[in-house]
Design an enzyme around this catalytic site. Structure first.
Site, PDB file in Angstrom:
ATOM      1  N   GLY A 172      45.542  27.309  39.854  1.00  0.00           N
ATOM      2  CA  GLY A 172      46.992  27.375  39.954  1.00  0.00           C
ATOM      3  C   GLY A 172      47.611  26.299  39.089  1.00  0.00           C
ATOM      4  O   GLY A 172      48.821  26.136  39.062  1.00  0.00           O
ATOM      5  N   CYS A 199      53.313  52.874  20.350  1.00  0.00           N
ATOM      6  CA  CYS A 199      54.287  53.873  20.760  1.00  0.00           C
ATOM      7  C   CYS A 199      54.509  53.807  22.258  1.00  0.00           C
ATOM      8  O   CYS A 199      54.016  54.641  23.024  1.00  0.00           O
ATOM      9  CB  CYS A 199      53.867  55.250  20.280  1.00  0.00           C
ATOM     10  N   TYR A 210      44.002  34.901  29.134  1.00  0.00           N
ATOM     11  CA  TYR A 210      44.491  36.245  29.447  1.00  0.00           C
ATOM     12  C   TYR A 210      45.147  36.910  28.238  1.00  0.00           C
ATOM     13  O   TYR A 210      46.072  37.686  28.374  1.00  0.00           O
ATOM     14  CB  TYR A 210      45.442  36.211  30.660  1.00  0.00           C
TER      15      TYR A 210
HETATM   16  C1  LIG Z   1      42.155  33.817  38.226  1.00  0.00           C
HETATM   17  C2  LIG Z   1      41.475  32.890  39.118  1.00  0.00           C
HETATM   18  C3  LIG Z   1      41.447  31.525  38.826  1.00  0.00           C
HETATM   19  C4  LIG Z   1      42.101  30.930  37.610  1.00  0.00           C
HETATM   20  O1  LIG Z   1      43.469  30.916  37.654  1.00  0.00           O
HETATM   21  P1  LIG Z   1      44.304  30.213  36.476  1.00  0.00           P
HETATM   22  O2  LIG Z   1      45.707  30.427  36.813  1.00  0.00           O
HETATM   23  O3  LIG Z   1      43.912  30.870  35.194  1.00  0.00           O
HETATM   24  O4  LIG Z   1      43.908  28.797  36.461  1.00  0.00           O
HETATM   25  C5  LIG Z   1      40.758  30.698  39.683  1.00  0.00           C
HETATM   26  N1  LIG Z   1      40.140  31.172  40.788  1.00  0.00           N
HETATM   27  C6  LIG Z   1      40.164  32.486  41.113  1.00  0.00           C
HETATM   28  C7  LIG Z   1      39.449  32.951  42.313  1.00  0.00           C
HETATM   29  C8  LIG Z   1      40.829  33.385  40.298  1.00  0.00           C
HETATM   30  O5  LIG Z   1      40.846  34.684  40.617  1.00  0.00           O
END
Ligand SMILES: *Cc1c(COP(=O)(O)O)cnc(C)c1O
Length: 428
Positions: free
Chosen positions: A248, A358, A386
């Protein structure tokens, strides 16, 4: 500017480590426009470019921020899985978080030891969990029914981590928040009695508890609230060795945007664990799973302006890409900073940047860019996480190449698709 020389590559771990030590002094610098243009000229566009030393710099920041904790960092590789990136991340000492058996296999290929891989799947079937268990990696279970099957089959013979949903709303974006009441992720903390019944009956060895409340959390209190919940629940698990706080971590996307303050968070987390130890006598590790934080800013997506199109409403720049290559703006309303690297001194004009697909594929409305001429290269920043990973062959367009800049050298780490790739697996 460092000279960019290209050659094919594959490198070994230990040699790399030494190199990194030498280059860390100025490693956080962005790639220059000139470097990006050289890459674009050499490998064509569109192209994803990753700056390796930037990843190391982000990792260093985490290590420093959490120096007061017994912390481990598992790179959430779903953000960018090119095996060369995985090898690099292994070489700087991080561990790996995987969400599918194939990511686990890529991680093993890249040199990660099974004990340094954590598998955090969601809604996969029990067969996949068993297959991953056979690979010997850490397993995180996020569903009562799977927990029960795992306990019935393996009892205390294989340790597990349990993914809990603490019901905390993190960040502002519902789509990328995973810990709230409507989220499919994790086992609700209100199902604790049921979890306990399963653990007791099957003698499961629960060595970790996990939460991941979403992406782009700027407010460190979200982590701390979650941690307080985890500490409370720790009493239910006598074998606990670690608490996994997921990820996060926010990175800046817009100029002036803030990044999660990992120093402040690290300090508070350290104190919380010390207090927990004082109260309970239990010494636990803290695990994190940064994806974006490690690889977002290392990435640049360079495209070419195909056409300038004036309509009654706007001046569109149509580029040789679309949501088939970078879908975050369309999927999450994500902001990616864009610059015209071919005409940096041009007068600023207001443009809307769109793709050549398109479908409505607007990357950005009303952006000030130095005057864009047909043929100019534009760069999207924060394209490491991503970006390529969510790309597709929509409109029978080809996926772009990936290039890694390491030690000042640009190296091709994925060839761009060829026409034949579109036919692969089609039965003709
Ligand atoms: C996607 C994900 C993350 C990474 O999240 P970021 O926002 O890219 O840091 C970490 N742990 C789990 C379980 C995830 O699904």
């Amino acid at each position: 500017m460092t000279k960019i020389v290209s050659h094919t590559f594959f490198y070994g771990g230990s040699k790399m480590k030494n190199k990194i030590k030498h280059t860390t002094s100025n490693m956080a610098k962005n790639l220059t426009h000139e470097q990006l243009i050289e890459v674009a000229n050499e490998f064509g566009t569109p192209v994803y470019v990753y700056h390796a030393e930037r990843i190391a710099a982000q990792y260093k920041k985490l290590q420093k921020g959490f120096a007061g904790c017994n912390a481990r960092f598992f790179y959430a590789c779903k953000s960018l899985t090119n095996v060369n990136i995985l090898k690099y991340i292994h070489s700087i000492g991080a561990s790996l978080d995987c969400v599918s058996i194939n990511e686990v296999k890529l991680g093993l290929m890249a040199g990660f030891a099974p004990k340094d891989i954590l598998y955090t799947p969601n809604c996969v079937d029990f067969e996949e969990i068993v297959a991953v268990k056979e690979l010997g990696v850490n397993i995180n279970i996020d569903n009562i029914s799977i927990l029960e099957q795992f306990g019935n089959n393996f009892g205390s013979s294989y340790p597990v981590c349990i993914r809990l949903n603490p019901h905390i709303m993190a960040g502002g974006n519902y789509k990328i928040s995973t810990g709230h009441i409507d989220s499919k992720f994790g086992i609700s903390i209100h199902q604790m009695r049921h979890i306990e019944r399963i653990v007791k009956t099957t003698k499961l060895n629960v060595t970790g508890i996990h939460m991941h409340t979403g992406s782009e959390i700027k407010d460190i209190n979200v982590f701390l609230e979650g941690l307080a919940v985890m500490f409370e629940l720790a009493s239910h698990f006598p074998n606990l060795e670690f608490i996994d706080l997921g990820s996060g971590f926010k990175v800046p996307y817009q100029p002036g945007d803030a990044e999660t303050d990992v120093n402040a968070l690290g300090e508070k987390v350290a104190i919380a664990f010390q207090e927990f130890e004082k109260e309970t006598g239990r010494k636990l590790q803290v695990w994190f799973e940064p994806g974006k934080y490690l690889v977002s800013q290392c990435g640049y997506f360079v495209v070419k302006a195909n056409v300038i199109k004036q309509t009654p409403a706007a001046v569109f720049v149509g580029v040789n890409s679309g949501f088939n290559h970078l879908i975050r703006p369309m999927m999450y309303d994500a902001y990616h900073h864009i610059e015209n690297i071919s005409n940096p001194k041009g007068a600023e004009r207001i443009y809307t940047i769109v793709g050549n697909i398109c479908e409505t594929d607007t990357f950005a409305w009303d952006r000030k860019l130095n005057e864009v001429r047909e043929g100019d290269y534009l760069v999207f920043y924060n394209a490491g996480a991503y970006g390529f990973e969510m790309s597709s062959n929509f409109n029978s367009r080809l996926k772009p190449a990936e290039v890694m800049v390491i030690d000042g050298k640009a190296k091709l780490i994925r060839k761009k698709d060829e026409f034949e790739d579109l036919l692969k697996n089609q039965v003709i």
